[in-house]
Design an enzyme around this catalytic site. Structure first.
Site: not given
Ligand code: RBF
Ligand code: MG
Length: 387
Positions: A317, A324, A337, A19, A312, A260, A17
């Site tokens: 390390h 933040y 994966r 689209d 994420e 994360t 296919d």
């Protein structure tokens, strides 16, 4: 689902296919409809996307006219909107993995057909800007070349006829439900690669459901395997994303022991929407602290079923503390994966650790390690926007 059906027929040809399967048409359709409906004082909310994916242009237009109660007929709507679309057919991006797939089958002499509900002329304009595509298809059929489009089997049956093979020798790759229905009605094997997220429960009739073309394993269907996987990783065209580190759902460190450094995706909605969800890896720079190996998930985290597509990254390390608000830059160089669901938190965590080991090892391969020196990771924090 694929486990339940051990005996698959072997395919010798592939019917694709266009689209939503090879081309990122949704992005364009959304852009045009948003602008167009605005003129009628209506707002495109994307909900109709389910009703138009895989439909013929007329059916799609009729659904929009009805849902938005537009003061015009479907034909009037189409004659207004078609010129806008026509200008853009030549600019639709290939979906990740589309070029790779076409080159692969074409170089292995696997005959390919393109079978789309879209009219033949539009197919021609859409593929004209993609090098090598047109020549790669032995057969091209548009929705206007058959009596009824998908979900009718007609278009696929005709494609098989023109390929000179039995339908059972064809593997169909489709993103839409009408397309999957048509493929099964044609007695073909069908791999579904849905273009709309979180709809997998609707694809039960497909023989296999994959998340993106990157996950196609042709050998499952008796076709030549891809040879570009290296040590459990697939090299991809590098892409770049950066921004301040934000607080995520707060499970990373607390629940999983996997801290994360979630990335604010503000300003990156296009990049983000273009990347299939999944587990990727690459290099990360944290402002002035340094460059580190990184493995990350993009998507909705099926185990937690997040409402938003997030990025994420897990920096491989041990850091002394949180960062933040710091500027984080990523060069994403490979794929591992698709995102998956897991029966337990332990099995999710174990899998993420395995991803970490795969990334850690792969990033030492020259193919990936050169990106450690990518200029994007070197520029000072303020300049060099690169997206
Ligand atoms: N979440 C899922 O639900 N399924 C996954 O397959 C998955 N894979 C991940 C792989 C990596 C390398 C990372 C860093 C995260 C992954 N996550 C996955 C997301 C994880 O659940 C998330 O980062 C935590 O919820 C922390 O917010
Ligand atoms: Mg489609």
């Amino acid at each position: 689902m694929s486990l339940a059906k051990p005996l698959k027929k072997l395919a010798s040809c592939v019917i694709l296919d266009l689209d939503g399967t090879l081309l990122n048409t949704d992005g364009l359709v959304t852009e045009v409809l948003r602008g167009f409906l605005g003129k009628y004082g209506k707002q495109w909310d994307g909900r109709e996307v389910h009703k138009i994916v895989g439909k013929t242009p007329f059916e799609a237009a009729a659904a929009i006219v009805e849902d938005y109660e537009l003061p015009c007929t479907t034909s009037e709507f189409m004659s207004e909107i078609n010129p806008i679309f026509s200008e853009k057919w030549g600019n639709i991006k290939a979906l990740p993995g589309a070029n790779r797939l076409i080159k692969h089958f074409s170089s292995h002499g696997v005959p390919m057909a393109l079978a789309s509900n879209s009219p033949r002329v539009n197919i021609e304009s859409k593929i004209s800007s993609h090098q090598g595509w047109k020549q790669s298809f032995s057969v091209i059929i548009g929705g206007d070349e058959v009596t009824s489009g998908k979900p009718s089997p007609e278009i696929f049956v005709e494609a098989a006829k023109r390929l000179n093979v039995e339908p059972s020798a064809c593997l169909v790759i489709e993103d839409s439900i009408p397309g999957v229905t048509a493929g099964k009605a044609s007695e073909m094997e069908v791999v579904a690669v849905p273009s709309i997220p979180k709809q997998s429960h609707l694809y039960t009739s497909a023989d296999e459901l994959i998340n993106s073309l990157l996950d196609l394993r042709p050998e499952k269907w008796g076709l030549p395997p891809f040879q570009d996987w290296i040590e459990g990783t697939l090299p991809i065209e590098a892409w770049y994303i950066g921004g301040p580190v934000i607080k995520g759902y707060g499970r990373g460190s607390k629940v999983l022991g996997i801290p994360t450094a979630n990335l604010s995706t503000e300003g990156y909605s296009t990049v983000l929407s273009e990347q299939p969800s999944g587990v990727y890896f690459g290099w990360a720079r944290v402002s002035t602290i340094g460059v580190f190996k990184m493995v990350m998930s993009i998507g909705w985290n099926p185990y937690f079923n997040n409402p938003e597509k997030t990025i994420e990254p897990w920096l491989l390390h041990d850091f002394a503390g949180d960062f933040y608000g710091e500027d984080l830059r990523l060069v994403v160089v490979g794929y591992i994966r698709p995102e998956a669901n897991f029966p337990s938190l332990e099995s999710l965590v174990a899998k993420i650790h395995e991803d970490g080991r795969i990334a850690e090892r792969a990033l030492d391969l020259p193919l990936y390690s050169t990106y450690r020196d990518d200029p994007y990771l070197k520029c000072s924090v303020k300049d060099g926007s690169h997206s």
